[in-house]
Scaffold this active site. Structure first.
Site, PDB file in Angstrom:
ATOM      1  N   TYR A   1      17.404 -19.083  37.366  1.00 58.48           N
ATOM      2  CA  TYR A   1      17.614 -19.990  35.986  1.00 58.48           C
ATOM      3  C   TYR A   1      18.172 -18.979  34.693  1.00 58.48           C
ATOM      4  O   TYR A   1      18.843 -19.440  33.977  1.00 58.48           O
ATOM      5  CB  TYR A   1      16.087 -20.527  35.691  1.00 58.48           C
ATOM      6  CG  TYR A   1      15.324 -21.248  36.155  1.00 58.48           C
ATOM      7  CD1 TYR A   1      16.365 -21.795  37.332  1.00 58.48           C
ATOM      8  CD2 TYR A   1      14.255 -20.562  36.584  1.00 58.48           C
ATOM      9  CE1 TYR A   1      15.300 -22.700  38.220  1.00 58.48           C
ATOM     10  CE2 TYR A   1      13.713 -22.231  37.996  1.00 58.48           C
ATOM     11  CZ  TYR A   1      14.219 -22.676  38.591  1.00 58.48           C
ATOM     12  OH  TYR A   1      13.226 -23.298  39.021  1.00 58.48           O
ATOM     13  N   LYS A   2      18.602 -17.753  35.397  1.00 59.43           N
ATOM     14  CA  LYS A   2      19.257 -16.527  34.464  1.00 59.43           C
ATOM     15  C   LYS A   2      20.651 -17.149  34.141  1.00 59.43           C
ATOM     16  O   LYS A   2      21.427 -17.217  35.056  1.00 59.43           O
ATOM     17  CB  LYS A   2      18.491 -14.981  34.307  1.00 59.43           C
ATOM     18  CG  LYS A   2      17.249 -14.173  34.926  1.00 59.43           C
ATOM     19  CD  LYS A   2      17.016 -14.659  33.375  1.00 59.43           C
ATOM     20  CE  LYS A   2      15.360 -13.905  33.141  1.00 59.43           C
ATOM     21  NZ  LYS A   2      14.093 -14.701  33.269  1.00 59.43           N
ATOM     22  N   ASN A   3      20.961 -15.829  32.811  1.00 56.43           N
ATOM     23  CA  ASN A   3      22.944 -16.705  32.958  1.00 56.43           C
ATOM     24  C   ASN A   3      23.874 -16.523  34.482  1.00 56.43           C
ATOM     25  O   ASN A   3      24.501 -17.092  34.521  1.00 56.43           O
ATOM     26  CB  ASN A   3      22.633 -15.747  31.418  1.00 56.43           C
ATOM     27  CG  ASN A   3      22.828 -16.383  30.845  1.00 56.43           C
ATOM     28  OD1 ASN A   3      21.806 -16.682  29.584  1.00 56.43           O
ATOM     29  ND2 ASN A   3      23.224 -16.509  29.801  1.00 56.43           N
TER      30      ASN A   3
END
Length: 441
Positions: A248-250
């Site tokens: 879910y991170k960049n």
């Protein structure tokens, strides 16, 4: 208008780059720094943007046919192009049989190091493990105090607790929601060893001031940059920087992973040892540290990380573009005192988009938006010093953090992800205007 002669592909360049594109200035692909993270950004710039249209090129994902607008649709966080790239590299890894250790790990570590401008990167099995390992390696022992904010994901405090150290919660800057330098000094004691600032929602804390305080008191700094990869100057002031590659991170892999970045050779060597059973680097099964963890990234995830890294610069540019549209189109609500919007600073990569509800109830706004099919969320609904646990009851019952607590009651996060259809964002903006104007007097 600022004309960029060299584009780093990081946050400070996004506004001038967008201005150049909007003014019809031809942005040459060879002006972008040659790095894996900029590969797809270059591909974007090579297209005929003026003729095709900026938004059409940036947001070419399939439109949302559902009436509901999800906050974070996990199936939209990875594009079909990324899937195709990953499938190719998976065939290589699977046929090699090298799923845990293998050649993709050092390649991935080198790519991250080059991108951050760091000498050393140690890739780990999660951001949480990276925090634990970096704290231990920085000399934090059981009983030592670590100053940190209370409005972060539980992994930040859990890493401190897991190594036997003591979290000490300091208040935040009400403008940035990050650890306030002026509040840090109030909590320094003879037991304080380390400061652990969190670059929340993709925005960096005031690291210049925090660094000055750390130097004055002889403290270490481990930065939690798990939400901030791509932010210009990230990790410039700390002893170590921790990243997360949660999906879910960049920049995410297809599982759990993280990394520690540093210019400190001794810290890097210790992190290498602690991350893999205490073994001396380069020597098989020869311990140099008393103990260590089984916390190295898998070769499989490193290979995936390399493929997904190609998209980082472009994906962050999309996040910036969406954030800018939110700010511009919700500005009248801020001007009229209904909400506080985040600022479009050059150190922000927009992992999340927070609005601060100043008139009316935050939860009422969220509920009414949900009735319209618009999902929002709150990061994080319970502060570290307010959980209903034995530890909090015993040690933190008297802790008061006025700015942190007030922000926690007012902040609401709107949907923002690189593949978000602009039509969906328009509906969110229209929904926020409608609910606030019709329900809040």
């Amino acid at each position: 208008m600022q004309i960029l002669t060299k584009i780093s592909g990081k946050s400070k360049d996004y506004l001038p780059l967008l201005d150049m594109i909007n003014q019809g200035v031809q942005v040459k692909a060879d002006s972008v720094e040659k790095h894996l993270a900029n590969e797809k950004l270059v591909t974007f710039l090579e297209q005929d943007i003026e003729r095709t249209g900026l938004e059409k090129i940036l947001f070419h994902y399939k439109q949302n046919k559902e009436k509901k607008i999800p906050f974070l649709p996990v199936d939209k966080l990875i594009s079909e192009d990324e899937i195709d790239d990953i499938m190719q590299v998976l065939k290589e890894v699977l046929s090699s049989g090298r799923f845990t250790s293998g050649p993709y790990i050092p390649t991935f570590e080198k790519a991250i190091a080059e991108y951050l401008g760091k000498k050393y990167v140690i890739a780990t099995s999660s951001g949480t493990d990276a925090l634990m390992i970096s704290l231990i390696s920085a000399g934090v022992h059981p009983g030592d105090e670590v100053i940190l904010p209370a409005n972060s994901f539980a992994a930040t405090e859990n890493a401190v607790l897991a190594i036997g150290a003591v979290p000490v919660y300091a208040d935040i800057d009400p403008e940035t929601y990050c650890l306030s330098p002026s509040e840090i000094e109030k909590h320094i004691t003879d037991k304080t060893v380390c400061i652990l600032p969190v670059h929340l929602y993709g925005k960096q804390a005031d690291m210049k001031e925090i660094s000055a305080i750390a130097k004055q008191h002889g403290l270490k700094i481990i930065e939690d940059g798990c939400q901030a990869i791509g932010s210009s100057g990230l990790g410039a002031y700390g002893d170590g920087l921790v990243l997360s590659f949660n999906p879910y991170k960049n920049l995410g892999v297809c599982g759990k992973a993280g990394a520690i970045a540093t210019n400190d050779e001794a810290l890097a060597e210790k992190c290498m040892e602690i991350s893999y059973h205490g073994f001396e680097a380069g020597k098989k099964n020869v311990k140099r540290s008393d103990y260590g963890f089984n916390s190295k990234i898998d070769n499989l995830q490193a290979a995936i990380g390399l493929e997904r890294m190609k998209y980082l610069g472009l994906q962050n540019f999309k996040r910036f573009y969406l954030a800018k549209r939110y700010i511009e189109q919700l500005q009248t609500l801020e001007d009229e005192g209904y909400m506080k919007l985040p600022t479009l600073t050059d150190d922000h990569v927009w992992h999340l988009f927070p609005i601060r509800v100043l008139k009316g109830e935050r939860d009422e706004l969220a509920a009414k938006l949900l009735e319209m099919g618009i999902e929002t969320d709150v990061y994080y609904p319970v502060l570290s010093h307010q959980h209903q646990t034995n530890l909090v009851s015993q040690k933190y019952r008297q802790t008061t953090l006025p700015h942190t607590e007030k922000a926690a009651q007012q902040l609401l996060h709107l949907p923002l992800y690189p593949g978000m259809p602009l039509q969906d964002q328009e509906k969110v903006i229209e929904g926020v205007h409608h609910v606030i104007k019709s329900s809040i007097q």
